[in-house]
Design an enzyme around this catalytic site. Sequence first.
Site, PDB file in Angstrom:
ATOM      1  N   ALA A  82       0.810  -1.218   0.000  1.00  0.00           N
ATOM      2  CA  ALA A  82       0.000   0.000   0.000  1.00  0.00           C
ATOM      3  C   ALA A  82       0.846   1.272   0.000  1.00  0.00           C
ATOM      4  O   ALA A  82       0.413   2.298  -0.527  1.00  0.00           O
ATOM      5  CB  ALA A  82      -0.959  -0.002   1.189  1.00  0.00           C
ATOM      6  N   THR A  83       2.042   1.232   0.569  1.00  0.00           N
ATOM      7  CA  THR A  83       2.895   2.431   0.543  1.00  0.00           C
ATOM      8  C   THR A  83       3.222   2.802  -0.898  1.00  0.00           C
ATOM      9  O   THR A  83       3.091   3.962  -1.297  1.00  0.00           O
ATOM     10  CB  THR A  83       4.192   2.217   1.353  1.00  0.00           C
ATOM     11  OG1 THR A  83       3.858   2.144   2.739  1.00  0.00           O
ATOM     12  CG2 THR A  83       5.176   3.359   1.142  1.00  0.00           C
ATOM     13  N   HIS A 212      -0.381  -7.790   3.445  1.00  0.00           N
ATOM     14  CA  HIS A 212      -0.111  -8.283   4.805  1.00  0.00           C
ATOM     15  C   HIS A 212      -1.039  -7.713   5.865  1.00  0.00           C
ATOM     16  O   HIS A 212      -0.890  -7.993   7.047  1.00  0.00           O
ATOM     17  CB  HIS A 212       1.362  -8.064   5.183  1.00  0.00           C
ATOM     18  CG  HIS A 212       1.719  -6.656   5.525  1.00  0.00           C
ATOM     19  ND1 HIS A 212       1.997  -6.261   6.816  1.00  0.00           N
ATOM     20  CD2 HIS A 212       1.859  -5.561   4.768  1.00  0.00           C
ATOM     21  CE1 HIS A 212       2.287  -4.971   6.822  1.00  0.00           C
ATOM     22  NE2 HIS A 212       2.208  -4.524   5.590  1.00  0.00           N
ATOM     23  N   THR A 250       9.290  -7.470 -12.860  1.00  0.00           N
ATOM     24  CA  THR A 250       8.642  -8.777 -12.919  1.00  0.00           C
ATOM     25  C   THR A 250       7.647  -8.910 -11.771  1.00  0.00           C
ATOM     26  O   THR A 250       7.983  -8.669 -10.613  1.00  0.00           O
ATOM     27  CB  THR A 250       9.705  -9.890 -12.806  1.00  0.00           C
ATOM     28  OG1 THR A 250      10.620  -9.748 -13.891  1.00  0.00           O
ATOM     29  CG2 THR A 250       9.065 -11.276 -12.859  1.00  0.00           C
ATOM     30  N   CYS A 336       4.870   2.414  12.086  1.00  0.00           N
ATOM     31  CA  CYS A 336       5.800   3.272  11.347  1.00  0.00           C
ATOM     32  C   CYS A 336       6.390   4.357  12.240  1.00  0.00           C
ATOM     33  O   CYS A 336       7.504   4.817  12.036  1.00  0.00           O
ATOM     34  CB  CYS A 336       5.084   3.950  10.193  1.00  0.00           C
ATOM     35  SG  CYS A 336       3.801   2.946   9.500  1.00  0.00           S
TER      36      CYS A 336
END
Length: 412
Positions: A82-83, A212, A250, A336
């Site tokens: 998501a970051t 996650h 990839t 964070c």
Amino acid sequence: SGRSGDGAGALRPLYMDVQATTPLDPRVLDSMLPYLMAYYGNPHSRTHAYGWESEAAMEKARRRVADLIGADSREIIFTSGATESNNMAIKGVARFYKSRKKHIITTQTEHKCVLDSCRSLETEGFRVTYLPVKKNGLIDLKELEAAFQPDTSLVSVMTVNNEIGVKQPIHDIGEICRARKVFFHTDAAQAIGKIPMDVNDMKIDLMSISGHKIYGPKGVGAIYIRRRPRVRLEPLQSGGGQERGLRSGTVPTPLVVGLGAACEVAQQEMEYDHKRISQLAERLVTKIMSEVPDVVMNGDGEHRYPGCINLSFAYVEGESLLMALKDVALSSGSACTSASLEPSYVLRAIGTDEDLAHSSVRFGIGRFTTEEEVDYTVQKCIQHVKRLREMSPLWEMVQDGIDLKSIKWTQH
């Protein structure tokens, strides 16, 4: 105590921090294993069976992600999490439309990666409005409407807050943005798979997804990018042109297969999980509040995701409580920013007093949390809050009826 051991025989704390990350669902691991061993082809290799089988698995995963949010699979781009998705949405849209549009709207309680992306755009000459939130953590829709400017390109508001669990009025925000032909991005990392999300119903143009946070693997996520009305963005990463040229590199087949499986499981289990988690959350809050006075629940009581509970225990240092509760994995804010001693900017934005902000603890309840774990956490929490308060001179003064706000503290 319900704590799990590891190979070394040491007891590990029981896990109550699912906002930071979730354990891998065993069903997800099962889906990934073949692609970690037997089917190791590059999904972009078009000339042999190894590539084709990986590509087929990747496209199946893409459909599963799309199905969870009511999207078309062509609108799903795989990312590292998501970051990265938040960076792509905010910087990508801003830069693509920069010749005509130089203004962005977001909120003060977004995830750090959204705020930092906006800050970096400000150094490029964009203007950003950081909307305040009300005491309950929700934005004021009137303030949102007033913030639009003729050159606003994007509004970014997260669905469920990672620290206090409040759920923004996404449906209404989508309507407001669509009426003004401004793109709407939402960071839904803490929401998808937990509450029903439909990008068409909610008029979402871009959405960030993380593996996650939904019992999938770490290191993988996705961004939903609407096709009609079409959203264009400038890619952050250049290369071989994979993922429609928007995210070269990839695609890691085992990880995206895991993300797809996690989305499928979440879709099947969502109703059951939500009901169970709501009951456990209510049990935790009711038990703590019935035993301990002066506990404040941060964020709106109604508009919220129940699995994220943020409580402030007055006259107790949050860090001391976490240290005392070392056999339960909890946190005082987001992973964070938990290393800094600054109180959470999310709590500051909802107007929490500095001392109450320092006394907050976040409890995370997830798919694998048991009733025994909740009860153990509650019991330990009550015990240590009482003990720490007995040691606090402030608590003693309050018991004696002294108003702490009236005291003139002298500086030594």
